[in-house]
Design a protein around this motif. Structure first.
Motif, PDB file in Angstrom:
ATOM      1  N   ARG A   2       0.867  -1.034  -0.114  1.00 53.04           N
ATOM      2  CA  ARG A   2       0.016   0.070   0.010  1.00 53.04           C
ATOM      3  C   ARG A   2       0.881   1.276   0.106  1.00 53.04           C
ATOM      4  O   ARG A   2       1.847   1.295   0.674  1.00 53.04           O
ATOM      5  CB  ARG A   2      -0.905   0.109   1.341  1.00 53.04           C
ATOM      6  N   VAL A   3       0.784   2.175  -0.827  1.00 58.04           N
ATOM      7  CA  VAL A   3       1.654   3.267  -1.095  1.00 58.04           C
ATOM      8  C   VAL A   3       0.823   4.675  -0.722  1.00 58.04           C
ATOM      9  O   VAL A   3      -0.260   4.727  -1.093  1.00 58.04           O
ATOM     10  CB  VAL A   3       2.227   3.106  -2.482  1.00 58.04           C
ATOM     11  N   CYS A   4       1.404   5.604  -0.098  1.00 61.11           N
ATOM     12  CA  CYS A   4       0.816   6.886  -0.287  1.00 61.11           C
ATOM     13  C   CYS A   4       1.899   7.716  -0.890  1.00 61.11           C
ATOM     14  O   CYS A   4       3.335   7.633  -0.434  1.00 61.11           O
ATOM     15  CB  CYS A   4       0.847   7.594   1.335  1.00 61.11           C
ATOM     16  N   SER A   5       1.654   8.493  -2.010  1.00 61.50           N
ATOM     17  CA  SER A   5       2.651   9.113  -2.963  1.00 61.50           C
ATOM     18  C   SER A   5       2.065  10.539  -3.249  1.00 61.50           C
ATOM     19  O   SER A   5       0.747  10.621  -3.593  1.00 61.50           O
ATOM     20  CB  SER A   5       2.878   8.008  -4.100  1.00 61.50           C
ATOM     21  N   SER A   6       3.187  11.239  -3.783  1.00 62.66           N
ATOM     22  CA  SER A   6       2.782  12.468  -4.417  1.00 62.66           C
ATOM     23  C   SER A   6       3.409  12.530  -5.770  1.00 62.66           C
ATOM     24  O   SER A   6       3.435  13.277  -6.388  1.00 62.66           O
ATOM     25  CB  SER A   6       3.572  13.726  -3.557  1.00 62.66           C
ATOM     26  N   ALA A   7       3.534  11.127  -6.220  1.00 62.49           N
ATOM     27  CA  ALA A   7       3.855  10.869  -7.610  1.00 62.49           C
ATOM     28  C   ALA A   7       3.023  11.447  -8.674  1.00 62.49           C
ATOM     29  O   ALA A   7       1.572  11.472  -8.513  1.00 62.49           O
ATOM     30  CB  ALA A   7       4.226   9.314  -7.867  1.00 62.49           C
ATOM     31  N   VAL A   8       3.529  11.707  -9.927  1.00 61.09           N
ATOM     32  CA  VAL A   8       2.662  12.183 -10.979  1.00 61.09           C
ATOM     33  C   VAL A   8       1.793  11.108 -11.582  1.00 61.09           C
ATOM     34  O   VAL A   8       0.853  11.471 -11.888  1.00 61.09           O
ATOM     35  CB  VAL A   8       3.337  12.947 -11.959  1.00 61.09           C
ATOM     36  N   PHE A   9       2.309   9.929 -11.343  1.00 62.24           N
ATOM     37  CA  PHE A   9       1.352   8.832 -11.750  1.00 62.24           C
ATOM     38  C   PHE A   9       1.244   7.795 -10.854  1.00 62.24           C
ATOM     39  O   PHE A   9       2.168   7.603  -9.891  1.00 62.24           O
ATOM     40  CB  PHE A   9       2.495   8.071 -12.876  1.00 62.24           C
ATOM     41  N   GLY A  10      -0.004   7.610 -10.375  1.00 61.03           N
ATOM     42  CA  GLY A  10      -0.592   6.743  -9.372  1.00 61.03           C
ATOM     43  C   GLY A  10      -0.097   7.188  -7.972  1.00 61.03           C
ATOM     44  O   GLY A  10      -0.043   6.716  -6.968  1.00 61.03           O
ATOM     45  N   GLY A  11      -0.410   8.803  -7.957  1.00 58.93           N
ATOM     46  CA  GLY A  11      -0.514   9.350  -6.777  1.00 58.93           C
ATOM     47  C   GLY A  11      -1.357   9.175  -5.800  1.00 58.93           C
ATOM     48  O   GLY A  11      -2.403   8.311  -6.324  1.00 58.93           O
ATOM     49  N   MET A  54       9.193  11.098 -11.821  1.00 58.71           N
ATOM     50  CA  MET A  54      10.254  11.588 -12.854  1.00 58.71           C
ATOM     51  C   MET A  54      11.214  12.495 -12.477  1.00 58.71           C
ATOM     52  O   MET A  54      11.074  13.277 -11.609  1.00 58.71           O
ATOM     53  CB  MET A  54       9.386  12.186 -14.135  1.00 58.71           C
ATOM     54  N   THR A  55      12.335  12.537 -13.100  1.00 57.98           N
ATOM     55  CA  THR A  55      13.512  13.640 -12.722  1.00 57.98           C
ATOM     56  C   THR A  55      14.578  13.682 -13.776  1.00 57.98           C
ATOM     57  O   THR A  55      14.555  12.864 -14.713  1.00 57.98           O
ATOM     58  CB  THR A  55      14.265  13.159 -11.412  1.00 57.98           C
ATOM     59  N   GLY A  98      16.770  19.185 -11.738  1.00 51.09           N
ATOM     60  CA  GLY A  98      16.784  19.309 -10.109  1.00 51.09           C
ATOM     61  C   GLY A  98      15.233  18.558  -9.756  1.00 51.09           C
ATOM     62  O   GLY A  98      14.310  18.547 -10.382  1.00 51.09           O
ATOM     63  N   THR A  99      15.264  17.485  -8.771  1.00 46.45           N
ATOM     64  CA  THR A  99      14.178  16.968  -8.211  1.00 46.45           C
ATOM     65  C   THR A  99      14.765  15.857  -7.168  1.00 46.45           C
ATOM     66  O   THR A  99      15.778  15.219  -7.324  1.00 46.45           O
ATOM     67  CB  THR A  99      13.489  15.924  -9.037  1.00 46.45           C
ATOM     68  N   VAL A 100      14.278  15.879  -6.072  1.00 45.31           N
ATOM     69  CA  VAL A 100      14.707  14.983  -5.054  1.00 45.31           C
ATOM     70  C   VAL A 100      13.234  14.088  -4.798  1.00 45.31           C
ATOM     71  O   VAL A 100      12.354  14.437  -4.312  1.00 45.31           O
ATOM     72  CB  VAL A 100      14.767  15.671  -3.529  1.00 45.31           C
ATOM     73  N   ASN A 101      13.413  12.873  -5.317  1.00 38.31           N
ATOM     74  CA  ASN A 101      12.687  11.840  -5.210  1.00 38.31           C
ATOM     75  C   ASN A 101      13.058  10.853  -4.227  1.00 38.31           C
ATOM     76  O   ASN A 101      14.014  10.200  -3.956  1.00 38.31           O
ATOM     77  CB  ASN A 101      12.473  11.073  -6.504  1.00 38.31           C
ATOM     78  N   ILE A 102      12.204  10.557  -3.231  1.00 44.71           N
ATOM     79  CA  ILE A 102      12.341   9.529  -1.863  1.00 44.71           C
ATOM     80  C   ILE A 102      11.286   8.466  -2.251  1.00 44.71           C
ATOM     81  O   ILE A 102      10.064   8.744  -2.173  1.00 44.71           O
ATOM     82  CB  ILE A 102      12.052  10.543  -0.928  1.00 44.71           C
ATOM     83  N   VAL A 103      11.683   7.363  -2.110  1.00 39.00           N
ATOM     84  CA  VAL A 103      10.968   6.034  -1.733  1.00 39.00           C
ATOM     85  C   VAL A 103      11.517   5.527  -0.657  1.00 39.00           C
ATOM     86  O   VAL A 103      12.531   5.038  -0.421  1.00 39.00           O
ATOM     87  CB  VAL A 103      11.146   5.172  -3.137  1.00 39.00           C
ATOM     88  N   ASP A 143       9.904  17.884  -6.113  1.00 36.47           N
ATOM     89  CA  ASP A 143      10.251  16.814  -5.264  1.00 36.47           C
ATOM     90  C   ASP A 143       9.202  16.015  -5.060  1.00 36.47           C
ATOM     91  O   ASP A 143       7.871  16.358  -5.133  1.00 36.47           O
ATOM     92  CB  ASP A 143      10.674  17.264  -3.809  1.00 36.47           C
ATOM     93  N   ALA A 144       9.276  14.733  -5.108  1.00 36.33           N
ATOM     94  CA  ALA A 144       8.122  13.684  -4.594  1.00 36.33           C
ATOM     95  C   ALA A 144       8.462  12.671  -3.723  1.00 36.33           C
ATOM     96  O   ALA A 144       9.540  12.216  -3.534  1.00 36.33           O
ATOM     97  CB  ALA A 144       7.842  12.879  -6.067  1.00 36.33           C
TER      98      ALA A 144
END
Length: 187
Positions: A2-11, A54-55, A98-103, A143-144
């Motif tokens: 189960r994911v909680c995300s600010s991603a552009v796809f599947g957020g 994306m980044t 520039g983008t800080v992506n965190i998983v 950032d996401a």
């Protein structure tokens, strides 16, 4: 997971079978990143619901850190950085990646509220790491964060993920370490 995300796809919050962090060219020209990410996922053979980030930063230069079962994986492109509450007239400079992506992945199921709180905790830890790296910023404009945890059991899952809770503290330390390692070259 189960994911909680600010991603552009599947957020948002929901079940996800995969998380993809795609590198795109600087000055990314497409206006349909969700469709583009779906195409990339299909080309990679990924099926089912997923989350896509994306980044323009080098995704091969990711950093990871672990703490008590929590893993944080970070890509830190800090060419364009600033403060979240920038003045209205603060314009983005000419393009630099520039983008800080965190998983973040963890082995414990979280309640909805704790899952959202885990995203906030990861973001707080990111900002702390950027400041500890000597950077005068809270992040980049794009950032996401994705937090992935198992479905909670009948008990509803862990109720807390703030930085002083058991799982939140582990998230904070893992994210801080991974972001700090990725941010040091930018500093």
């Amino acid at each position: 997971m189960r994911v909680c995300s600010s991603a552009v796809f599947g957020g948002g919050i929901g079940p996800r079978a995969w998380i993809l962090n795609a590198q795109v060219p600087g000055g990314y020209p497409r206006l349909d990143p969700d469709r583009h990410l779906a195409e990339i996922a299909a080309a990679e053979g990924l099926t089912g619901p997923g989350a896509g980030l994306m980044t323009a930063a080098d995704v091969a230069a990711y950093t990871t850190a672990q703490d008590g079962g929590v893993t944080a994986t970070v890509t830190a492109g800090l060419g364009v950085r600033g403060w979240a509450a920038a003045p209205e007239d603060d314009r983005v400079p000419s393009f630099r990646p520039g983008t800080v992506n965190i998983v973040v992945t963890l082995p414990a199921g979280l309640s909805d509220a704790a899952l959202v709180n885990a995203v906030a905790t990861a973001t707080e830890a990111k900002v702390q790491a950027l400041l500890d790296a000597g950077l005068d910023c809270s992040g980049t404009p794009t950032d996401a964060v994705c937090v992935a945890a198992p479905e909670p059991g009948p008990d509803g899952g862990e109720p807390f993920a703030g930085p002083r809770s058991t799982w939140g503290a582990r998230i904070a330390r893992a994210v801080h370490s991974a972001v700090l390692a990725g941010a040091r070259p930018a500093a």
